[in-house]
Design a protein around this motif. Structure first.
Motif, mmCIF file in Angstrom:
data_model
loop_
_atom_site.group_PDB
_atom_site.id
_atom_site.type_symbol
_atom_site.label_atom_id
_atom_site.label_comp_id
_atom_site.label_asym_id
_atom_site.label_seq_id
_atom_site.Cartn_x
_atom_site.Cartn_y
_atom_site.Cartn_z
ATOM 1 N N VAL A 84 -33.951 -34.853 21.242
ATOM 2 C CA VAL A 84 -34.150 -33.840 22.501
ATOM 3 C C VAL A 84 -35.304 -34.458 22.848
ATOM 4 N N VAL A 85 -36.917 -33.919 22.239
ATOM 5 C CA VAL A 85 -38.056 -34.150 22.220
ATOM 6 C C VAL A 85 -37.580 -36.199 23.313
ATOM 7 N N HIS A 86 -37.020 -36.790 22.819
ATOM 8 C CA HIS A 86 -36.620 -38.413 22.888
ATOM 9 C C HIS A 86 -36.073 -38.129 24.633
ATOM 10 N N GLU A 87 -34.787 -37.714 24.608
ATOM 11 C CA GLU A 87 -34.596 -37.839 26.146
ATOM 12 C C GLU A 87 -34.766 -37.042 27.273
ATOM 13 N N ASN A 88 -36.215 -36.061 26.629
ATOM 14 C CA ASN A 88 -36.804 -35.236 27.874
ATOM 15 C C ASN A 88 -37.612 -36.428 28.460
ATOM 16 N N ILE A 89 -38.598 -37.408 27.429
ATOM 17 C CA ILE A 89 -39.594 -37.884 28.264
ATOM 18 C C ILE A 89 -38.738 -38.736 29.165
ATOM 19 N N PHE A 90 -37.032 -39.505 28.469
ATOM 20 C CA PHE A 90 -36.659 -40.380 29.759
ATOM 21 C C PHE A 90 -36.395 -39.746 30.768
ATOM 22 N N ARG A 91 -36.096 -38.180 30.696
ATOM 23 C CA ARG A 91 -36.211 -37.707 32.233
ATOM 24 C C ARG A 91 -36.573 -38.142 32.950
ATOM 25 N N HIS A 92 -38.358 -37.613 32.805
ATOM 26 C CA HIS A 92 -39.571 -37.943 33.252
ATOM 27 C C HIS A 92 -39.907 -39.098 33.439
ATOM 28 N N MET A 93 -39.415 -40.485 32.808
ATOM 29 C CA MET A 93 -39.467 -41.084 32.935
ATOM 30 C C MET A 93 -38.389 -41.444 34.643
#
Length: 171
Positions: A84-93
Motif C-alpha cells: 500500500v505504501v509502495h504503490e502510493n509512492i509509485f503513483r506520485h512518481m
C-alpha cells in the motif's frame, strides 16, 4: 511418544511459513509485474518477522503451532502494509512526475493514516486474544502477543524501510 508427530507438525508449519512468503512474492510479481516492487515487498517479510522471533524469545514463547500460526498470518499483513505504501509512492512518481525521494516522502505521508488505521484495527482484534482468561487464554496468549508485535513491526517497516527502498531503487 508424541515427539515424532510434534516434530513433523513443526516442520510442516515452517514449510508453510516459507511457502506463504514465496507465494505472496510471486503473486505480487504476477499482478504488479515489477521486480523492484516485488523486491521491496519481499524484503519487508524478513525485516518484520525476524524481530518477532526476538520478541518471542524475550517473552519466553516457544516455536509451536500457535506462535507459528501468528507468524503465518502476519506475512499477509506485512505485505499489505508494504504494498500500500509502495504503490502510493509509485503513483506520485507516475502521476505527478516527482522524483523518487520526494514521492517517497509525500506518498508515505499521504497514506500514513490509512495504513495506521488498518494496522491498529488488526491490533485491536489480536491483542485482546492475549488477555483472555482461563485455560484457553493460557494457550492463546502467545498467539495474540506474537501477532500484535508482528503487526506493529510491519507498520514500522512500512513507514521506514519501504519508503527508503523505494527512494533508492527508483532513483
Amino acid at each position: 511418544d508424541q515427539s515424532r508427530f510434534i516434530r513433523k507438525s513443526m516442520e510442516e508449519v515452517k514449510f508453510h511459513l516459507l511457502l506463504a512468503a514465496v507465494l505472496v512474492s510471486l503473486t505480487i510479481l504476477l499482478f504488479i509485474r515489477d521486480w523492484r516492487t516485488t523486491l521491496i515487498a519481499t524484503l519487508a517479510i524478513p525485516t518484520s518477522i525476524v524481530p518477532t522471533f526476538f520478541f518471542m524469545s524475550y517473552m519466553g514463547f516457544s516455536l509451536n503451532n500457535i506462535t507459528m500460526l501468528a507468524l503465518i498470518l502476519a506475512i499477509g499483513i506485512v505485505i499489505d502494509d508494504a504494498v500500500v505504501v509502495h504503490e502510493n509512492i509509485f503513483r506520485h512518481m507516475e502521476e505527478h512526475g516527482l522524483d523518487a525521494m520526494a514521492a517517497s516522502r509525500k506518498g508515505t505521508k499521504e497514506i500514513a493514516l490509512a495504513v495506521l488505521a488498518t494496522s491498529l484495527s488488526l491490533v485491536v482484534i489480536f491483542l485482546p486474544v492475549a488477555f483472555m482468561g482461563g485455560l484457553v487464554g493460557k494457550f492463546w496468549n502467545s498467539f495474540g502477543l506474537t501477532a500484535t508485535f508482528a503487526i506493529m513491526v510491519s507498520l514500522l517497516v512500512a513507514f521506514t524501510l519501504t519508503p527508503m527502498l523505494a527512494a533508492r531503487i527508483f532513483q
